[in-house]
Design an enzyme around this catalytic site. Structure first.
Site, PDB file in Angstrom:
ATOM      1  N   ASN A 160      -2.244 -11.020   8.127  1.00 60.45           N
ATOM      2  CA  ASN A 160      -3.144  -9.895   8.359  1.00 60.45           C
ATOM      3  C   ASN A 160      -4.554 -10.273   7.916  1.00 60.45           C
ATOM      4  O   ASN A 160      -4.774 -10.602   6.754  1.00 60.45           O
ATOM      5  CB  ASN A 160      -2.692  -8.667   7.571  1.00 60.45           C
ATOM      6  CG  ASN A 160      -3.592  -7.474   7.825  1.00 60.45           C
ATOM      7  OD1 ASN A 160      -3.645  -6.950   8.944  1.00 60.45           O
ATOM      8  ND2 ASN A 160      -4.344  -7.051   6.816  1.00 60.45           N
ATOM      9  N   GLU A 161      -5.481 -10.268   8.841  1.00 56.98           N
ATOM     10  CA  GLU A 161      -6.914 -10.388   8.568  1.00 56.98           C
ATOM     11  C   GLU A 161      -7.323 -11.572   7.698  1.00 56.98           C
ATOM     12  O   GLU A 161      -7.806 -11.390   6.567  1.00 56.98           O
ATOM     13  CB  GLU A 161      -7.428  -9.103   7.922  1.00 56.98           C
ATOM     14  CG  GLU A 161      -7.204  -7.873   8.764  1.00 56.98           C
ATOM     15  CD  GLU A 161      -7.880  -6.635   8.186  1.00 56.98           C
ATOM     16  OE1 GLU A 161      -8.176  -6.623   6.982  1.00 56.98           O
ATOM     17  OE2 GLU A 161      -8.109  -5.692   8.939  1.00 56.98           O
ATOM     18  N   GLN A 187       0.803  -1.230   0.000  1.00 60.28           N
ATOM     19  CA  GLN A 187       0.000   0.000   0.000  1.00 60.28           C
ATOM     20  C   GLN A 187       0.834   1.278   0.000  1.00 60.28           C
ATOM     21  O   GLN A 187       0.344   2.322  -0.392  1.00 60.28           O
ATOM     22  CB  GLN A 187      -0.951  -0.007   1.197  1.00 60.28           C
ATOM     23  CG  GLN A 187      -1.995  -1.104   1.094  1.00 60.28           C
ATOM     24  CD  GLN A 187      -2.910  -1.174   2.302  1.00 60.28           C
ATOM     25  OE1 GLN A 187      -2.594  -1.849   3.273  1.00 60.28           O
ATOM     26  NE2 GLN A 187      -4.030  -0.486   2.262  1.00 60.28           N
ATOM     27  N   HIS A 202       0.751  -9.354   4.370  1.00 63.99           N
ATOM     28  CA  HIS A 202      -0.402  -8.448   4.390  1.00 63.99           C
ATOM     29  C   HIS A 202      -1.044  -8.447   2.996  1.00 63.99           C
ATOM     30  O   HIS A 202      -0.818  -7.550   2.173  1.00 63.99           O
ATOM     31  CB  HIS A 202       0.057  -7.044   4.791  1.00 63.99           C
ATOM     32  CG  HIS A 202      -1.052  -6.118   5.210  1.00 63.99           C
ATOM     33  ND1 HIS A 202      -1.118  -5.537   6.450  1.00 63.99           N
ATOM     34  CD2 HIS A 202      -2.140  -5.663   4.542  1.00 63.99           C
ATOM     35  CE1 HIS A 202      -2.195  -4.767   6.536  1.00 63.99           C
ATOM     36  NE2 HIS A 202      -2.829  -4.824   5.381  1.00 63.99           N
TER      37      HIS A 202
HETATM   38  C1  BGC Z   1      -6.430  -3.663   6.095  1.00 67.11           C
HETATM   39  C2  BGC Z   1      -5.754  -2.477   5.458  1.00 67.11           C
HETATM   40  C3  BGC Z   1      -6.795  -1.561   4.850  1.00 67.11           C
HETATM   41  C4  BGC Z   1      -7.691  -1.074   5.958  1.00 67.11           C
HETATM   42  C5  BGC Z   1      -8.774  -0.091   5.523  1.00 67.11           C
HETATM   43  C6  BGC Z   1      -7.710  -3.339   6.808  1.00 67.11           C
HETATM   44  O1  BGC Z   1      -8.692  -4.262   6.436  1.00 67.11           O
HETATM   45  O2  BGC Z   1      -5.546  -4.390   6.882  1.00 67.11           O
HETATM   46  O3  BGC Z   1      -4.842  -2.976   4.517  1.00 67.11           O
HETATM   47  O4  BGC Z   1      -6.223  -0.522   4.146  1.00 67.11           O
HETATM   48  O5  BGC Z   1      -8.343  -2.156   6.539  1.00 67.11           O
HETATM   49  O6  BGC Z   1      -9.717  -0.709   4.708  1.00 67.11           O
END
Ligand code: BGC
Length: 409
Positions: free
Chosen positions: A155-156, A20, A111
């Site tokens: 991540n997530e 990003q 990520h």
């Molecule tokens: C993510 C980021 C994203 C942010 C805003 C999260 O889900 O880890 O990469 O930019 O939310 O949407």
């Protein structure tokens, strides 16, 4: 004047993620999807890859004593099984730059973006993906673990799985045909290209979610062999699904929370030293309230981070708020949002939740995935023509909190 003090040693900062902000990453699935016209081009992004010193100076001046960033898998393992020591050296220099400024680092190992060799051979649908992922994670921690104690593997996972295999808005763009019937919401708007639609994505999604959990568990074990003293977690995006009085809605909310948050916690039981919490989203089944909205069209509900923290409390591990923030180009609600959210975190601490850090998303405006560069999450505004950085007024409100280690009212 009342003061809501945070525990001594509490960490404050902001986060970014490699794809990003860094710029110049071309050998990953997102860059390929951009070349195919399926998602916006990321290009040079914020050129953070070369400007990180300047960015860390800003973070320091804004009162931060912690920083979360991710390393790019596609840079480190550009070819299956072959690791690039030059890129490791780059990230070592980044860690040293944080160290020199007295900022505690949190490194995310993966990520969202996958190296092309991996995504093109099936990515996390691959049977051997857990081993491949664990090998990569252990390698990185073996090389960076002397400069950093805190690592997040994934991540997530829930966001990754649902956007890739249920909504079809992110690579590999597989869409479960019945997704439209339920509210799965993350990236604001559905991808406008042509995802593969059908019923099979549901089964693939299940497989991917299991492989992610296995991959994390494997990585945890392998990392502990090489660096036993590291703090290992994964970062969980907790959506607070709530319900009005209606028992059917209550059941729906229970099921949604179970499926979105708890299943992955169960699958990884015994394989995390702490939990990373990303909070953005509160939704209520049967809600009739008119919510004020962020630029993502998400409910403006910073105080509901309290509920997210309560959802995770039962796992009895230290919690790092690893992302929380909003898109707000006008910067008209960010200061209020941050203050209310920090206040809710303070209340959760009083209620017995062991919170160690608050990390705002994001330090800089950046590439917001399928939505490109339009959404502005940064404490620091980026002019994408000149790449000039400028802290927003709200960054100073957060700074006051960071420096006081308290909310001063
Ligand atoms: C993510 C980021 C994203 C942010 C805003 C999260 O889900 O880890 O990469 O930019 O939310 O949407």
């Amino acid at each position: 004047m009342s003061e809501k003090k945070f525990p001594e040693g509490f960490l404050w900062g902001a986060a970014t993620a490699s794809y990003q902000v860094e710029g110049g990453i071309e050998n990953c699935d997102w860059a390929k999807a951009a070349r195919e016209g399926r998602v916006p081009v990321c290009g040079r992004a914020c050129e953070h890859y070369t400007r990180y010193e300047e960015d860390f100076d800003m973070a320091k001046n804004l009162g931060h004593n912690a920083h979360r960033f991710s390393v790019e898998w596609a840079r480190i393992e550009p070819v299956e099984g072959q690791f690039d020591e030059g890129e490791i050296e780059h990230y070592r220099t980044v860690l040293k730059a944080l160290q020199a400024r007295g900022i505690t680092p949190f490194v995310t190992l993966w990520h969202f973006t996958l190296p092309l060799w991996f995504s093109e051979s099936g990515g996390f649908e691959r049977k051997d993906s857990p081993e491949i992922f664990a090998r990569y994670c252990a390698f990185v921690v073996s090389r960076l673990g002397d400069l950093c104690e805190n690592f997040s593997t994934i991540n997530e996972p829930s966001v990754y799985g649902s956007n890739g295999w249920l909504r079809g808005s992110w690579p590999p763009f597989k869409r479960f045909a019945l997704t439209d019937l339920v509210a799965i919401t993350n990236s604001g708007r559905s991808f406008e290209g042509k995802p593969t639609r059908g019923l099979s994505p549901l089964f693939l999604w299940r497989r991917v979610m299991k492989n992610l959990a296995k991959g994390h568990n494997r990585a945890y074990e392998e990392i502990k062999k090489v660096r036993p003293n590291t703090n290992i977690n994964f970062v969980h995006h907790v959506i607070v699904f709530d319900a009005n009085w209606n028992p059917f809605n209550k059941l729906a909310a229970w099921f949604a929370n179970w499926n979105w948050t708890h299943v992955f916690m169960k699958r990884t039981k015994g394989h995390y030293d702490s939990i990373g919490l990303n909070y953005y989203f509160y939704t209520q089944f049967g809600d009739t309230r008119q919510w004020r909205k962020t630029d993502m069209d998400w409910n403006f509900a910073p105080e509901k981070i309290y509920d997210a923290l309560m959802i995770l409390k039962r796992y009895k591990k230290p919690i790092y708020i690893s992302e929380a923030g909003l898109a707000d180009a006008a910067d008209s609600g960010r200061a209020e949002y941050i203050t209310k959210q920090v206040d809710a975190a303070w209340r959760a601490i009083q209620a017995g939740v062991d919170i160690k850090a608050h990390i705002y998303w994001s330090l800089l405006d950046n590439y917001e995935w399928a939505l490109g560069f339009e959404k502005r999450f940064g404490l620091v505004e980026v002019d994408y023509t000149t790449l000039e950085r400028k802290p927003r007024p709200s960054a100073y409100v957060y700074k006051a909190i960071c420096e006081a280690n308290a909310i001063v009212e």
